[in-house]
Structures are given as structure tokens and as C-alpha cells.
Design an enzyme around this catalytic site. Structure first.
Site, PDB file in Angstrom:
ATOM      1  N   ALA A  66      -3.882   2.796   3.927  1.00 39.82           N
ATOM      2  CA  ALA A  66      -3.416   3.700   5.164  1.00 39.82           C
ATOM      3  C   ALA A  66      -1.905   4.025   4.852  1.00 39.82           C
ATOM      4  O   ALA A  66      -1.157   3.130   4.264  1.00 39.82           O
ATOM      5  CB  ALA A  66      -3.289   3.088   6.296  1.00 39.82           C
ATOM      6  N   GLY A 105      -6.691  -0.062   3.507  1.00 42.55           N
ATOM      7  CA  GLY A 105      -7.514   0.858   3.738  1.00 42.55           C
ATOM      8  C   GLY A 105      -8.095   1.396   2.425  1.00 42.55           C
ATOM      9  O   GLY A 105      -9.061   2.104   2.346  1.00 42.55           O
ATOM     10  N   GLU A 108     -10.776  -0.884   1.788  1.00 42.92           N
ATOM     11  CA  GLU A 108     -11.870  -0.508   2.989  1.00 42.92           C
ATOM     12  C   GLU A 108     -12.708   0.779   2.267  1.00 42.92           C
ATOM     13  O   GLU A 108     -13.526   0.731   2.655  1.00 42.92           O
ATOM     14  CB  GLU A 108     -11.160  -0.255   4.252  1.00 42.92           C
ATOM     15  CG  GLU A 108     -10.762  -1.675   4.815  1.00 42.92           C
ATOM     16  CD  GLU A 108      -9.852  -1.539   6.141  1.00 42.92           C
ATOM     17  OE1 GLU A 108      -8.919  -0.736   6.076  1.00 42.92           O
ATOM     18  OE2 GLU A 108     -10.317  -1.868   7.055  1.00 42.92           O
ATOM     19  N   GLU A 128      -3.091  -6.177   5.394  1.00 41.37           N
ATOM     20  CA  GLU A 128      -2.795  -5.769   6.571  1.00 41.37           C
ATOM     21  C   GLU A 128      -2.007  -6.633   7.619  1.00 41.37           C
ATOM     22  O   GLU A 128      -0.843  -6.299   8.345  1.00 41.37           O
ATOM     23  CB  GLU A 128      -3.638  -5.076   7.451  1.00 41.37           C
ATOM     24  CG  GLU A 128      -4.309  -3.771   7.109  1.00 41.37           C
ATOM     25  CD  GLU A 128      -5.530  -3.872   5.846  1.00 41.37           C
ATOM     26  OE1 GLU A 128      -5.562  -4.860   5.380  1.00 41.37           O
ATOM     27  OE2 GLU A 128      -6.367  -2.785   5.688  1.00 41.37           O
TER      28      GLU A 128
HETATM   29  N1  3HC Z   1       1.940   3.806   3.281  1.00 37.14           N
HETATM   30  C1  3HC Z   1       3.053   4.712   3.005  1.00 37.14           C
HETATM   31  N2  3HC Z   1       4.142   4.178   1.814  1.00 37.14           N
HETATM   32  C2  3HC Z   1       3.666   3.341   1.010  1.00 37.14           C
HETATM   33  C3  3HC Z   1       2.643   2.717   0.997  1.00 37.14           C
HETATM   34  C4  3HC Z   1       1.682   2.871   2.197  1.00 37.14           C
HETATM   35  N3  3HC Z   1       0.656   2.039   2.426  1.00 37.14           N
HETATM   36  N4  3HC Z   1       2.474   1.737   0.230  1.00 37.14           N
HETATM   37  C5  3HC Z   1       3.640   1.972  -0.813  1.00 37.14           C
HETATM   38  N5  3HC Z   1       4.290   3.055  -0.156  1.00 37.14           N
HETATM   39  C6  3HC Z   1       5.527   3.699  -0.818  1.00 37.14           C
HETATM   40  C7  3HC Z   1       6.805   2.579  -0.686  1.00 37.14           C
HETATM   41  O1  3HC Z   1       7.485   2.664   0.485  1.00 37.14           O
HETATM   42  C8  3HC Z   1       7.705   3.400  -1.833  1.00 37.14           C
HETATM   43  O2  3HC Z   1       8.112   4.469  -1.140  1.00 37.14           O
HETATM   44  P1  3HC Z   1       9.727   4.638  -1.679  1.00 37.14           P
HETATM   45  O3  3HC Z   1       9.450   4.915  -3.410  1.00 37.14           O
HETATM   46  O4  3HC Z   1      10.048   5.977  -0.880  1.00 37.14           O
HETATM   47  O5  3HC Z   1      10.638   3.629  -1.642  1.00 37.14           O
HETATM   48  C9  3HC Z   1       6.552   3.829  -2.812  1.00 37.14           C
HETATM   49  O6  3HC Z   1       5.277   4.076  -1.788  1.00 37.14           O
HETATM   50  C10 3HC Z   1       6.145   2.961  -3.943  1.00 37.14           C
HETATM   51  O7  3HC Z   1       5.786   1.753  -3.344  1.00 37.14           O
HETATM   52  P2  3HC Z   1       6.590   0.266  -3.944  1.00 37.14           P
HETATM   53  O8  3HC Z   1       7.868   0.552  -4.363  1.00 37.14           O
HETATM   54  O9  3HC Z   1       6.047  -0.786  -3.225  1.00 37.14           O
HETATM   55  O10 3HC Z   1       5.635   0.333  -5.394  1.00 37.14           O
HETATM   56  P3  3HC Z   1       5.064  -1.024  -6.167  1.00 37.14           P
HETATM   57  O11 3HC Z   1       4.575  -0.497  -7.299  1.00 37.14           O
HETATM   58  O12 3HC Z   1       6.211  -1.891  -6.371  1.00 37.14           O
HETATM   59  O13 3HC Z   1       4.086  -1.754  -5.243  1.00 37.14           O
HETATM   60  C11 3HC Z   1       2.033  -1.939  -3.704  1.00 37.14           C
HETATM   61  C12 3HC Z   1       2.904  -1.046  -4.931  1.00 37.14           C
HETATM   62  C13 3HC Z   1       1.524  -3.169  -4.252  1.00 37.14           C
HETATM   63  C14 3HC Z   1       0.799  -1.112  -3.476  1.00 37.14           C
HETATM   64  C15 3HC Z   1       3.034  -1.794  -2.504  1.00 37.14           C
HETATM   65  O14 3HC Z   1       3.543  -0.573  -2.460  1.00 37.14           O
HETATM   66  C16 3HC Z   1       2.558  -2.110  -1.323  1.00 37.14           C
HETATM   67  O15 3HC Z   1       2.154  -3.465  -1.230  1.00 37.14           O
HETATM   68  N6  3HC Z   1       2.245  -1.417  -0.426  1.00 37.14           N
HETATM   69  C17 3HC Z   1       1.480  -1.734   0.740  1.00 37.14           C
HETATM   70  C18 3HC Z   1      -0.070  -1.985   0.844  1.00 37.14           C
HETATM   71  C19 3HC Z   1      -0.410  -2.399   2.303  1.00 37.14           C
HETATM   72  O16 3HC Z   1      -0.003  -2.973   2.770  1.00 37.14           O
HETATM   73  N7  3HC Z   1      -1.374  -1.799   2.539  1.00 37.14           N
HETATM   74  C20 3HC Z   1      -2.110  -1.859   3.915  1.00 37.14           C
HETATM   75  C21 3HC Z   1      -1.612  -0.591   4.545  1.00 37.14           C
HETATM   76  S1  3HC Z   1      -2.192  -0.786   6.447  1.00 37.14           S
HETATM   77  C22 3HC Z   1      -3.616  -0.250   6.396  1.00 37.14           C
HETATM   78  O17 3HC Z   1      -4.148   0.213   5.254  1.00 37.14           O
HETATM   79  C23 3HC Z   1      -4.548  -0.118   7.516  1.00 37.14           C
HETATM   80  C24 3HC Z   1      -6.114   0.196   7.434  1.00 37.14           C
HETATM   81  O18 3HC Z   1      -6.725  -1.166   7.543  1.00 37.14           O
HETATM   82  C25 3HC Z   1      -6.514   0.998   8.701  1.00 37.14           C
END
Ligand code: 3HC
Length: 692
Positions: A66, A105, A108, A128
Site C-alpha cells: 500500500a 499489499g 496480498e 505491516e
Molecule cells: N508507500 C509509499 N512510499 C514508499 C513505500 C510505500 N509502501 N515503500 C517505499 N516507499 C518510498 C520510500 O519512502 C522512498 O522514498 P524516497 O525516495 O522519497 O525517500 C522510496 O519509496 C524508495 O524506498 P527505499 O529507499 O526504502 O528503497 P529500498 O530499495 O531501500 O527498499 C523496500 C525497498 C524494502 C520495499 C522498502 O522501501 C520498504 O520496506 N517499504 C515498505 C514496505 C512496507 O512496509 N509495506 C507495507 C505497506 S502497508 C500495507 O501494504 C497495508 C496493506 O496491508 C493494506
């Protein structure tokens, strides 16, 4: 290729429609991407010529889940759970083709597809929980249906991603594709599904794997018990567990509704807001206004570490773990051998626990060269001094290093308090000198304070930050001041904690309040762990403080079986009558007025001066931004991430309220509580640290 929307492109491979997600660096499932997927899937479904659909990520990954930036804002477009139900309900097989990451997501979405293929390097996970959330698009209901509730709990509550091969072994991935031909492989897989008339396997219809949870409902409580310590204070893990439990007891759609309800509760709560803030704050630390991202860095192929004590050993391990050779220097053979022995036994313990292959112990030790000669560091690209905290000794070492080190080598000190500029002044190359302050245990703690001296070159800063990330740390840039950011603020808490016990509050009550707030331990338990005799010696002892008197009685902390607390053989801490008596003696000698304090007062008096000091640090430019201070406290001192760090926490209370309490304590206790001008200004303007 025809553009369906900017976020999804569609192409045809015979009867297979390949839908490529192309949204930013991580394919976050923003409203635009969700709508794009819906439109593309509906078009493919409606097209007679299409027999199967492949969903694949463009760029670096399948999807990071997400779009976190959308949380807390009014919903737009189709919500993810509805989109995924739509995909799962499609009348043609949908195959997810996964590379890079399929997280949250993103995974998912893959679970809503009928089949999943992935390359070996792909990572799949539901992180998450780390954002104070739960998988809110069916993850808690679909995952247990495919891997069983026990494994689902590990993945969902643990939050750590797993590799594709492990995922395949769990049944989560149907086929592993060659690393460089995912698309072609997924298309061939889809064609086979069509040719063989394989069914649309919808995870929602699977019940068999749930038997484990139905037959043994006690497994959920057992999981709660086993993880109680790790999960203390967090709301999301319990909600995750409840959802997986619901998957075993409720029909699929009711389970989904329960998950949705729990998700909405968490996403609007304070813990998730704090944890999402921390996610972005951590990424912010890399941004340094006058050291742009494209600043060149110096290559670091060989590292030297001076001092084989606890810090030097731990620091060395970080580099060895990353495959970077280290030369470690000591002055005495015995100390060197002791240090090497500890490094080896640390690795052997990790290997015994199955977290390191036995052959890797030797590989890592093989990267380590030990020596008694400082001269041996002449070929190193980065030299980190980790000796006793004494300016004279450090200056001596740095002036010798100045003669020995090759031109361009970075000369770093691991000092936790001392002035980097003064250290740099004894060299002919102050531009190459920097602080790299690791936290104990240095091979475990993720914080690295990178201390910028007045003359430190920009490429030296960029290199220190980069090498910090290479070895798995979270580097935060700070300026020169006594104790830098972390220890400077810690000193404020320590001073107030000491005053509180002289007033008659028991040390274990101070510790309890701090522990209940969410830190791993309070100031007195922490002192006992570190050792009370740091900086104390019988000869120079002044018998003035509680600490002095405890040391005199050989109560030097856990290592001597007693300190502020008494300890039993298993190192369980117990309140001590001796400590109480010593405190009473010192209080009487100093004429401290005894008074009671509520838990709230204890908390405020310990933590508000820290916030106030943080404001001074910002005012002086010793930290770039308030969120950097928060990252220091979360990763160096165990500040509860669900409270977002001290500065975020103060914002959440409201700065006018913090200011009012500081003023009240200032009236009673004087300057220690004098509000910083920055805090006063922000409070007056109705702003927070977040607005700086
Ligand atoms: N939403 C919005 N922005 C995101 C994002 C997300 N899910 N994941 C990463 N970004 C952004 C980062 O903030 C960063 O932005 P910036 O360049 O402006 O600083 C850019 O994308 C690149 O991210 P990273 O610098 O972290 O890139 P890496 O390659 O080092 O890491 C990653 C990649 C492992 C995918 C890491 O970004 C990460 O862990 N992301 C979050 C994953 C996460 O927690 N997902 C769950 C989201 S909640 C959800 O899905 C709810 C659902 O169940 C309904």
C-alpha cells in the site's frame, strides 16, 4: 504496448495479457495504480482473445505494498481489499510474476492471484506490523489458508520477509523462475495453465491448512506467551494474532470484515502514526543539505581498528560481517588475544544458534589481522580509534596516525563525548578526521552517530554515512558537542533520576516508570548493566555521590552481583536495603528535602529535560532535524518506536503543555529545567518540532 493508464501497461503474448505495474520506485499501490490494475484486468477479462493474465512489476520490484503516504487521508479510488477480491474473482487465471519485493499489499495482491511464480532472489513478506498495522487486504485470511496459521503468525507478527525458495517450500510460490527470464517464464506458465485447463485456485476456498488452528486453538495463546517480551507495548501484533485466529474460526468473508475493522482501528491510532513517521524519518537521515546525494565517496576496502576491547571488537565484527578485511591493533598481546577470543566466541555462539554457517565463522575470522604495531594500519582506507576515553591518549594516537596513514585515509574516532575538532587539531589533515560513534554492543546496535568536525571534508562525511549503511547501521549525522546527540540528552535524564532518588523516590520506581513507558530498562538498571565504576577509581573517589558509595562497597553493578539492585545467581534484580540506606545518607549530607513524586512527575522530570535538550541541540545546529534525534533515540537507546522518538512524542503531547511543565519545574528546581528559546518560540507560534 498500449498505455491503459500511466500506472499499468498492457502487452500481449499470444493468449496471455501481461500487465506491468509501473508506479514509481517501489510500485506502491496508490489510488492511480489500483485503478490502473482494475481497468487493465477488466479489459483483459472482457477480451475474448485473452485466456490468462500475468501481473508483473516494472522496475526494481513487484510491489512494496500500500502507498503509506495515503494513510490518514480521505480514501480515493477502489480500496485494495475490493480490488483484490475483484482479481481473485476473475474468470480467467491471473498469475503473479514476482521479482524484487512483494511486500504488504504487494504480497496480498499476489495472494489474490490464482498462481504465483517468483525468481530466487525475490523477497516476500507482510511487514505491516512494523508500521503498527496488520495486512489489511486479506493477508491475515489468505496467508493462513495457504501456509497454515502457525507459519502465518511468524510471517505476519514477525514482519520479516522470506526468500522465494523458502516461500516455495511453504506453498506460497508455485514455481521458481530463472533469475533473468521471469516474464517469459510466467507467460509460459500461464499458457500451460490454459492448455491444461488447470482450475482457478482461489485461496479463499481453501480450508485444509486451517485445521492446525482448529485442532489446537491453544497455539495462539502459546504464541502470545512466547513473544510477550518482544511485543510488549505494541498494539498491532495482538490485532494480527486475533485476525489469524479469526481466519480459523470465521467464514472467509466474515474474516475479511473482521480484518478490515481491526485494520481501520490501527491505521487511525497513535501507534501506527508514530511508526509510519519513523519509517520516513529513518530514510530522511540520509539527506544532508550541504552534502548532496551525488557527493563522491572514497573507496573503503580495508579497515583498521585501534583497540580490541568491547567496543573495538564489536566495531570490527560489523566490517567482517560485511566481508571487509579488518586489521585490529592493541598495545599488549594479552589484550589482543582476549579481544580476538571474544570475537570468535561471539561468532561460534551465533553459529550454534543456527544463525551463521560454521564455515562462515572461519571466513570472517580469516578477514581479521591482529597486530601490536600501529604501523600495520598504513594501507587502511578507514581507521577507527576505539581506545580509552581520554583526550591525551587520543591525541597521541591521532598524531601518530597522521604520520602512518596513507594520504586520503579517513581517520575516525569512536569517542562518545570528546571534541572531534580538538582531536583533529593534532593532525595535518583535519579534513579527513570524523567521529564514528558506535553504540554497545557495537555489532548489534543499529545506531551510528557520525560526528562532523568543523573541518571535516564533505566526501569524508558522505563516505562515513555510506559505509555505515553498508555495515547495516542507521547513520545519523551530528555535530560536535559534549555527548553529541544521544548521550547529551541521556545526561539530562540521568541527572533528574539521581535527584529523584535523593528526594526519596526509590530507584526501582524510577526504573519501573521508564520501563512502563516502553524503554527496555530504566536509568538505574542501565547503570548496573554498564557497570557503576566507569570513570570511578578508589584513589580518586570523593565519596560524594550514591554511585561513589556503592562502588566503595564493591557494588559495581551486575558484574559484581550488586549495584543499585541486588542480583541473584540468575541476574534477577531485587530492590536493595543497602542502596536505600546509602541514598538516605547522601540525601542527608546534601540536605535534600525528601518528598514524594507521582509516576507522572517521575516521567516528566526524566523525559521533558531530554526534549528540552533536544531543542537546544537543534537550535545549535548539532542535529539537522528533529526526526534525526528521534532516530538516535529509537536505535541507540530503545525508545519505543510506537511513541515515535522524544521530539515526536513532545509534539504529540503539545509543546505548550511541555513548556508549562518545564516552567513549573524550573520554579522549583532552577536552571536544569529552563526552557530552550526554540521550544518557547514553537509553543508560542502553535507549532511543533515537525514544523521546523
Ligand atoms: N508507500 C509509499 N512510499 C514508499 C513505500 C510505500 N509502501 N515503500 C517505499 N516507499 C518510498 C520510500 O519512502 C522512498 O522514498 P524516497 O525516495 O522519497 O525517500 C522510496 O519509496 C524508495 O524506498 P527505499 O529507499 O526504502 O528503497 P529500498 O530499495 O531501500 O527498499 C523496500 C525497498 C524494502 C520495499 C522498502 O522501501 C520498504 O520496506 N517499504 C515498505 C514496505 C512496507 O512496509 N509495506 C507495507 C505497506 S502497508 C500495507 O501494504 C497495508 C496493506 O496491508 C493494506
Amino acid at each position: 504496448m498500449t498505455e491503459v493508464t500511466p500506472a499499468v501497461s498492457e502487452s500481449r503474448e499470444g493468449p496471455v495479457a501481461v500487465l506491468t505495474l509501473q508506479s514509481g520506485p517501489v510500485n506502491a499501490l496508490s489510488a492511480a495504480l489500483r485503478e490502473g490494475i482494475r481497468a487493465a484486468v477488466e479489459r483483459a477479462e472482457a477480451d475474448q482473445a485473452v485466456k490468462a493474465i500475468v501481473l508483473i512489476g516494472g522496475g526494481r520490484m513487484f510491489s512494496a505494498g500500500a502507498d503509506i503516504t495515503e494513510f490518514g487521508k480521505p480514501p480515493r479510488g477502489i480500496v485494495l481489499p475490493d480490488l483484490l477480491n475483484r482479481i481473485e474473482g476473475a474468470r480467467k487465471p491471473v498469475i503473479a510474476a514476482i521479482h524484487g519485493n512483494a511486500l504488504g499489499g504487494g504480497l496480498e495482491t499476489a495472494l489474490a492471484c490464482h498462481y504465483r511464480v517468483a525468481v530466487p532472489s525475490a523477497k516476500l513478506g507482510l511487514p505491516e506490523v512494523k508500521l503498527g498495522l496488520l495486512p489489511g487486504a486479506g493477508g491475515t485470511q489468505r496467508l493462513p489458508r495457504i501456509v497454515g496459521p502457525r507459519k502465518a503468525l511468524e510471517v505476519i507478527v514477525g514482519g520479516a520477509p522470506i526468500g522465494a525458495k523458502q516461500a516455495a517450500a511453504m506453498g506460497l510460490v508455485d514455481e521458481i523462475a530463472p533469475e533473468d527470464s521471469l516474464r517469459a517464464h510466467a507467460v509460459a506458465f500461464a499458457e500451460r495453465v490454459v492448455a491444461e485447463g488447470r482450475p482457478l485456485t482461489r485461496i479463499r476456498d481453501r480450508e485444509d491448512r486451517l485445521a492446525e488452528g482448529r485442532d489446537d486453538p491453544g497455539l495462539f495463546d502459546a504464541f502470545r506467551r512466547e513473544n510477550a517480551r518482544r511485543l510488549r507495548g505494541f498494539e498491532a501484533p495482538e490485532a494480527c494474532i486475533a485476525c489469524v485466529q479469526a481466519a480459523c474460526t470465521l467464514p472467509f468473508d466474515q474474516g475479511l470484515a473482521f480484518e478490515r475493522e481491526q485494520f481501520l482501528k490501527l491505521v487511525s491510532g497513535s501507534q501506527s502514526a508514530a511508526q509510519r513517521y519513523v519509517f520516513f524519518a529513518e530514510r530522511q537521515t540520509a539527506r544532508i543539505p550541504d552534502v548532496p546525494e551525488d557527493t563522491p565517496t572514497r573507496p573503503i576496502a580495508k579497515v583498521g581498528v585501534i583497540g580490541a576491547g568491547t567496543m573495538g571488537g564489536g566495531i570490527s565484527m560489523n566490517f567482517l560481517n560485511a566481508g571487509i578485511p579488518v586489521t585490529i591493533v592493541e598495545t599488549k598481546r594479552e589484550a589482543l588475544d582476549r579481544g580476538l577470543g571474544i570475537i570468535r566466541s561471539n561468532y561460534e555462539t551465533t553459529a550454534r544458534k543456527g544463525r551463521l554457517r560454521p564455515e562462515d565463522v572461519e571466513t570472517r575470522m580469516g578477514l581479521l589481522t591482529d597486530t601490536l604495531e600501529l604501523e600495520a594500519l598504513k594501507g587502511c582506507d578507514l581507521i577507527i580509534e576505539a581506545v580509552f576515553e581520554d583526550m591525551g591518549i587520543k591525541k597521541d594516537i591521532f598524531s601518530r596516525l597522521d604520520r602512518i596513514a596513507k594520504p586520503g585515509a579517513i581517520l575516525a574516532s569512536n569517542t562518545s563525548y570528546l571534541d572531534i575538532d580538538e582531536i583533529a587539531s593534532v593532525t595535518s589533515r583535519p579534513g579527513d578526521v570524523i567521529g564514528m560513534h558506535f553504540f554497545s554492543p557495537a555489532n548489534v546496535m543499529r545506531l551510528l552517530e557520525v560526528v562532523r568536525g568543523a573541518r571535516t571534508e564533505r566526501d569524508v562525511i558522505a563516505t562515513a554515512m555510506q559505509i555505515g549503511r553498508t555495515i547495516g547501521k542507521i547513520p545519523v549525522l551530528v555535530g560536535v558537542c559534549h555527548g553529541f546527540v544521544g548521550n547529551r540528552m541521556l545526561a539530562e535524564r540521568q541527572r533528574e533520576a539521581n535527584r529523584l532518588i535523593l528526594e526519596g523516590v526509590k530507584p526501582w520506581d524510577v526504573d519501573r516508570v521508564i520501563y512502563e513507558f516502553g524503554l527496555p530498562m530504566g536509568p538505574f538498571a542501565m547503570s548496573d548493566l554498564a557497570g557503576l565504576d566507569i570513570g570511578w577509581s578508589r584513589e580518586t573517589n570523593k565519596s560524594e555521590s550514591v554511585r561513589d558509595l556503592l562502588c566503595e562497597r564493591d557494588r559495581r553493578g551486575q558484574k559484581t552481583g550488586a549495584g543499585f539492585y541486588d542480583y541473584d545467581a540468575k541476574r534477577n534484580a531485587m530492590p536493595s536495603a543497602v542502596t536505600e540506606e546509602i541514598i538516605a545518607t547522601v540525601a542527608e549530607r546534601q540536605g535534600v528535602r525528601r518528598k514524594a513524586a507521582s509516576d507522572q512527575e517521575i516521567l516528566e522530570r526524566c523525559l521533558y529535560p531530554m526534549v528540552n535538550e533536544g531543542a537546544k541541540i537543534l537550535d545549535e545546529g548539532k542535529a539537522i532535524r528533529a526526526s534525526d534525534i528521534d532516530i538516535v533515540w529509537i536505535n541507540g537507546y530503545g525508545w519505543p518506536v510506537y511513541r515515535g522518538g522524544p521530539m515526536y512524542w513532545a509534539d504529540s503531547i503539545g509543546l505548550p503543555k511541555v513548556l508549562e511543565r518545564l516552567r513549573a519545574y524550573e520554579a522549583e528546581y532552577g536552571d536544569a529545567f529552563k526552557p530552550s528559546p526554540l521550544l518557547e518560540r514553537l509553543a508560542a507560534e502553535g507549532k511543533g518540532f515537525k514544523d521546523l
